[in-house]
Design a protein around this motif. Structure first.
Motif, PDB file in Angstrom:
ATOM      1  N   VAL A   1     -47.943  -3.102  24.741  1.00 50.08           N
ATOM      2  CA  VAL A   1     -48.307  -1.981  24.240  1.00 50.08           C
ATOM      3  C   VAL A   1     -49.349  -1.760  23.573  1.00 50.08           C
ATOM      4  N   VAL A   2     -50.372  -1.041  23.356  1.00 49.45           N
ATOM      5  CA  VAL A   2     -51.447  -0.753  22.581  1.00 49.45           C
ATOM      6  C   VAL A   2     -51.080  -0.167  21.327  1.00 49.45           C
ATOM      7  N   THR A   3     -51.043  -0.586  20.146  1.00 49.49           N
ATOM      8  CA  THR A   3     -50.782  -0.175  19.095  1.00 49.49           C
ATOM      9  C   THR A   3     -51.982   0.383  18.213  1.00 49.49           C
ATOM     10  N   ASN A   4     -53.123   0.023  18.724  1.00 53.83           N
ATOM     11  CA  ASN A   4     -54.378   0.408  17.911  1.00 53.83           C
ATOM     12  C   ASN A   4     -55.519   0.381  18.808  1.00 53.83           C
ATOM     13  N   ARG A   5     -56.231   1.693  19.014  1.00 58.05           N
ATOM     14  CA  ARG A   5     -57.366   2.012  19.665  1.00 58.05           C
ATOM     15  C   ARG A   5     -58.268   2.797  19.080  1.00 58.05           C
ATOM     16  N   ALA A   6     -59.415   2.347  18.564  1.00 64.68           N
ATOM     17  CA  ALA A   6     -60.424   3.007  17.837  1.00 64.68           C
ATOM     18  C   ALA A   6     -61.809   2.634  18.182  1.00 64.68           C
ATOM     19  N   GLU A   7     -62.672   3.393  17.814  1.00 65.22           N
ATOM     20  CA  GLU A   7     -64.121   3.109  17.940  1.00 65.22           C
ATOM     21  C   GLU A   7     -64.637   2.011  16.899  1.00 65.22           C
ATOM     22  N   ALA A   8     -65.352   1.082  17.308  1.00 68.66           N
ATOM     23  CA  ALA A   8     -65.490   0.036  16.205  1.00 68.66           C
ATOM     24  C   ALA A   8     -67.146   0.276  15.671  1.00 68.66           C
ATOM     25  N   SER A   9     -67.276   0.440  14.474  1.00 63.65           N
ATOM     26  CA  SER A   9     -68.257   0.617  13.779  1.00 63.65           C
ATOM     27  C   SER A   9     -69.355  -0.574  13.621  1.00 63.65           C
ATOM     28  N   GLY A  10     -70.526  -0.436  13.571  1.00 57.48           N
ATOM     29  CA  GLY A  10     -71.518  -1.704  13.403  1.00 57.48           C
ATOM     30  C   GLY A  10     -71.515  -2.309  14.593  1.00 57.48           C
ATOM     31  N   GLN A  11     -71.058  -2.213  15.802  1.00 59.93           N
ATOM     32  CA  GLN A  11     -71.157  -3.481  17.045  1.00 59.93           C
ATOM     33  C   GLN A  11     -72.098  -2.657  17.983  1.00 59.93           C
ATOM     34  N   ASP A  12     -72.866  -3.413  18.713  1.00 57.03           N
ATOM     35  CA  ASP A  12     -73.902  -2.817  19.606  1.00 57.03           C
ATOM     36  C   ASP A  12     -73.252  -2.982  21.068  1.00 57.03           C
ATOM     37  N   HIS A  13     -72.667  -4.078  21.318  1.00 60.26           N
ATOM     38  CA  HIS A  13     -71.899  -4.148  22.550  1.00 60.26           C
ATOM     39  C   HIS A  13     -70.512  -3.614  22.796  1.00 60.26           C
ATOM     40  N   TYR A  14     -69.546  -4.375  21.831  1.00 56.58           N
ATOM     41  CA  TYR A  14     -68.698  -4.034  21.580  1.00 56.58           C
ATOM     42  C   TYR A  14     -68.131  -2.791  20.795  1.00 56.58           C
ATOM     43  N   ARG A  15     -67.929  -1.499  21.676  1.00 57.18           N
ATOM     44  CA  ARG A  15     -68.010  -0.312  20.926  1.00 57.18           C
ATOM     45  C   ARG A  15     -66.255   0.121  20.742  1.00 57.18           C
ATOM     46  N   TRP A  16     -65.498  -0.632  21.041  1.00 51.64           N
ATOM     47  CA  TRP A  16     -64.177  -0.188  20.908  1.00 51.64           C
ATOM     48  C   TRP A  16     -63.315  -1.487  20.105  1.00 51.64           C
ATOM     49  N   GLN A  17     -62.557  -1.004  19.432  1.00 54.75           N
ATOM     50  CA  GLN A  17     -61.551  -2.130  18.839  1.00 54.75           C
ATOM     51  C   GLN A  17     -59.968  -1.925  19.174  1.00 54.75           C
ATOM     52  N   PHE A  18     -59.200  -2.994  19.315  1.00 57.11           N
ATOM     53  CA  PHE A  18     -57.959  -2.624  19.812  1.00 57.11           C
ATOM     54  C   PHE A  18     -56.915  -3.812  19.199  1.00 57.11           C
ATOM     55  N   THR A  19     -55.818  -3.034  19.070  1.00 61.91           N
ATOM     56  CA  THR A  19     -54.546  -4.309  18.985  1.00 61.91           C
ATOM     57  C   THR A  19     -53.270  -3.877  19.897  1.00 61.91           C
ATOM     58  N   ILE A  20     -52.960  -4.988  20.493  1.00 58.09           N
ATOM     59  CA  ILE A  20     -52.306  -4.949  21.704  1.00 58.09           C
ATOM     60  C   ILE A  20     -50.863  -5.955  21.189  1.00 58.09           C
ATOM     61  N   GLN A  21     -49.743  -5.344  21.376  1.00 58.05           N
ATOM     62  CA  GLN A  21     -48.414  -5.954  21.117  1.00 58.05           C
ATOM     63  C   GLN A  21     -47.660  -6.411  22.646  1.00 58.05           C
ATOM     64  N   MET A  22     -47.541  -7.836  22.704  1.00 61.78           N
ATOM     65  CA  MET A  22     -46.943  -8.151  24.133  1.00 61.78           C
ATOM     66  C   MET A  22     -45.803  -9.163  23.703  1.00 61.78           C
ATOM     67  N   THR A  23     -44.758  -8.960  24.702  1.00 67.09           N
ATOM     68  CA  THR A  23     -43.506  -9.828  24.651  1.00 67.09           C
ATOM     69  C   THR A  23     -43.685 -10.905  25.712  1.00 67.09           C
ATOM     70  N   ALA A  24     -43.083 -12.210  25.191  1.00 71.54           N
ATOM     71  CA  ALA A  24     -43.008 -13.431  26.138  1.00 71.54           C
ATOM     72  C   ALA A  24     -41.701 -13.588  26.610  1.00 71.54           C
ATOM     73  N   PRO A  25     -41.349 -14.059  27.824  1.00 70.72           N
ATOM     74  CA  PRO A  25     -40.047 -14.517  28.119  1.00 70.72           C
ATOM     75  C   PRO A  25     -39.535 -15.705  27.513  1.00 70.72           C
ATOM     76  N   HIS A  26     -38.220 -16.041  27.389  1.00 72.82           N
ATOM     77  CA  HIS A  26     -38.012 -17.446  27.067  1.00 72.82           C
ATOM     78  C   HIS A  26     -38.204 -18.484  28.163  1.00 72.82           C
ATOM     79  N   GLN A  27     -38.511 -19.821  27.865  1.00 73.83           N
ATOM     80  CA  GLN A  27     -38.918 -20.725  29.019  1.00 73.83           C
ATOM     81  C   GLN A  27     -37.475 -20.867  29.732  1.00 73.83           C
TER      82      GLN A  27
END
Length: 486
Positions: free
Chosen positions: A460-486
């Motif tokens: 799930v993407v919990t944050n997606r926004a344009e990144a300020s002060g970046q030439d190449h990477y213009r977007w910033q993001f935060t992703i939440q992911m679940t992992a299964p038991h071993q």
């Protein structure tokens, strides 16, 4: 007066320290090295492996020249000689830890067998919380080699301790630290370095790093040491839930160590201090007049001898490991029963009395058998409960290394996205992973989600926004992911 010798060796030399103690006083008498491979290099410049008897003969010749007789010896082992693991265990009191650790070691150590010597150090103290211990084991073949070396010299083996733990004890004794401050102790051993993290007097992390050369003399080896220290600090921060190394203690003294200490201070932005193992230590006049050329290498021997002569038990001792408490001795009970039986035999005689005595003896035998079976049943029930708890604990664990491997394989190229921070921990129904990073385009974020998501992983993407002060990477993001038991 009790007199002891501390001993350790590698392919090149054996190092020895002699100390004595009486009524709480400790005096260090000698510290010297015995070359083991002098004049034995092959044409290719390699060092041949020496037999234990040969090593013992070389040490015996050196100690004979110094007038040392039959002594008790404490042997220090380096990290490369043992198998070391950090084990996670269910909540348990300290008296149950030896059984739990040995059971878990049989599953997680690579070559562990029943006849291996195993000891451990608890990292946490709360018995009602999941326990974490640092466990180490050595095989019987290594112990046999140590015993053969000591027997060849004519010394009685007293203890076999872990070298970094002995070093940590000396540093904590001479340079006490805060109960909340983590310190990294660096001990240079030629092309190796012991990296030991301590909090107060407790060892919480240790590793031995192979270097490309001597960091005191080679710039490439110095860079290698810096990289190994950074790697160790990152591992400690992850293990101690964000607590970071606050100070570095570099074992050694003199002009050749000072530039390295200044470099560590500048490059790592962490206070770095030099530690001379014989500074402030009670030494005899011959040793004070001629200290070893590289005193830092003798710090573990000084630490374990001082502890032994002061009656302080080592953190790890493979000859005397932590064991479950012994059950109460029934000796007094059996003595009392025997005395009663003897009085009965003296007070009564005759055939009828003898028959009664025989019957009583049979009853006692049956009672003992019953008690023995009851005890065995209780032990079996306790073991079954322990095994069930450990199995349940392992079933709810997450294979974090596998998750990191999968994340590395499925992550887009660096031109599309990069990670700034990864947070991992337990979550509902499995593990939780949070990724914070930058992407070149918004579509690259969608690509990342598609690569990471499958039937076992929800993303799930919990944050997606344009990144300020970046030439190449213009977007910033935060992703939440679940992992299964071993």
């Amino acid at each position: 007066m009790r007199r002891l010798v501390g001993l350790e060796w590698n392919e090149e030399e054996a190092r020895l320290v002699v100390a004595s103690g009486h009524k709480g006083r400790v005096l260090f008498e000698q510290a010297f090295a015995v070359p083991l491979t002098e004049g034995q290099e092959t044409a290719a410049g390699t060092l041949p492996a020496l037999e234990a008897k040969t090593i013992g003969q070389k040490i015996a010749q050196a100690v004979s020249e110094r007038g040392l007789g039959r002594l008790e010896v404490l042997v220090a082992l380096g990290r490369s000689s043992i198998e070391l693991r950090q084990l996670s265990l269910p909540p348990a009191p300290d008296e149950e830890l030896p059984s739990l650790v040995r059971f878990q070691a049989a599953r997680e150590f690579n070559a562990f067998e029943e006849d291996w010597l195993l000891d451990f150090v608890p990292i946490d103290e709360a018995s009602e919380q999941p326990r974490t211990v640092l466990a180490a084991a050595i095989g019987p073949s290594l112990l046999g080699q140590i015993q053969e070396v000591c027997a060849t010299v004519g010394w009685k083996l007293r203890r076999v301790v872990l070298r970094p733990c002995a070093l940590a004890s000396l540093v904590a004794r001479q340079r006490p630290g805060s109960a909340y401050q983590a310190r990294l102790v660096v001990d240079l051993l030629g092309q190796e370095a012991d990296l030991t993290v301590i909090v107060d007097r407790k060892v919480v992390f240790l590793r031995t790093a192979r270097l490309s050369g001597d960091p005191l003399r080679q710039e490439e080896a110095t860079s290698d040491l810096l990289a190994q220290i950074r790697r160790t600090m990152a591992a400690v921060a992850n293990q101690l839930e964000g607590r970071r190394v606050a100070a570095i203690v570099l074992c050694g003294a003199g002009a050749e160590y000072e530039p390295l200490a200044q470099l560590l201070d500048q490059q790592l932005a962490i206070p770095t201090e030099l530690f001379h193992p014989f500074e402030g230590v009670p030494v005899g006049e011959p040793l004070a007049a001629q200290l070893p050329e590289q005193p830092g290498r003798y710090a573990p021997l000084v630490g374990m001898l001082w502890d032994e002569l002061q009656g302080v038990a080592p953190a790890m001792d493979f000859l005397h490991p932590r064991r479950p408490p012994e059950p109460p001795s029934p000796r007094r009970k059996w003595i009392l029963a025997g005395a009663v039986g003897l009085l009965g035999l003296l007070g009564f005689f005759g055939y009828q009395i003898y028959s009664k005595y025989q019957l009583a003896s049979q009853v006692e035998t049956v009672r003992k058998t019953s008690l023995s079976l009851d005890q065995a049943l209780k032990q079996a029930e306790a073991q079954q409960k322990m095994y069930s708890e450990i199995a349940r604990w392992k079933e709810t664990d997450v294979h974090w290394l596998e998750e990191l491997r999968r994340l590395s394989e499925r992550f887009p190229p660096a031109q599309q996205a990069m990670v700034l921070q990864i947070l991992m921990g337990p979550g509902r129904g499995g593990g939780a992973i949070q990724l914070t990073g930058l992407a070149a385009k918004a579509a690259d974020i969608d690509t990342l989600v598609e690569r990471l998501q499958d039937a076992a992983h929800s993303v799930v993407v919990t944050n997606r926004a344009e990144a300020s002060g970046q030439d190449h990477y213009r977007w910033q993001f935060t992703i939440q992911m679940t992992a299964p038991h071993q």
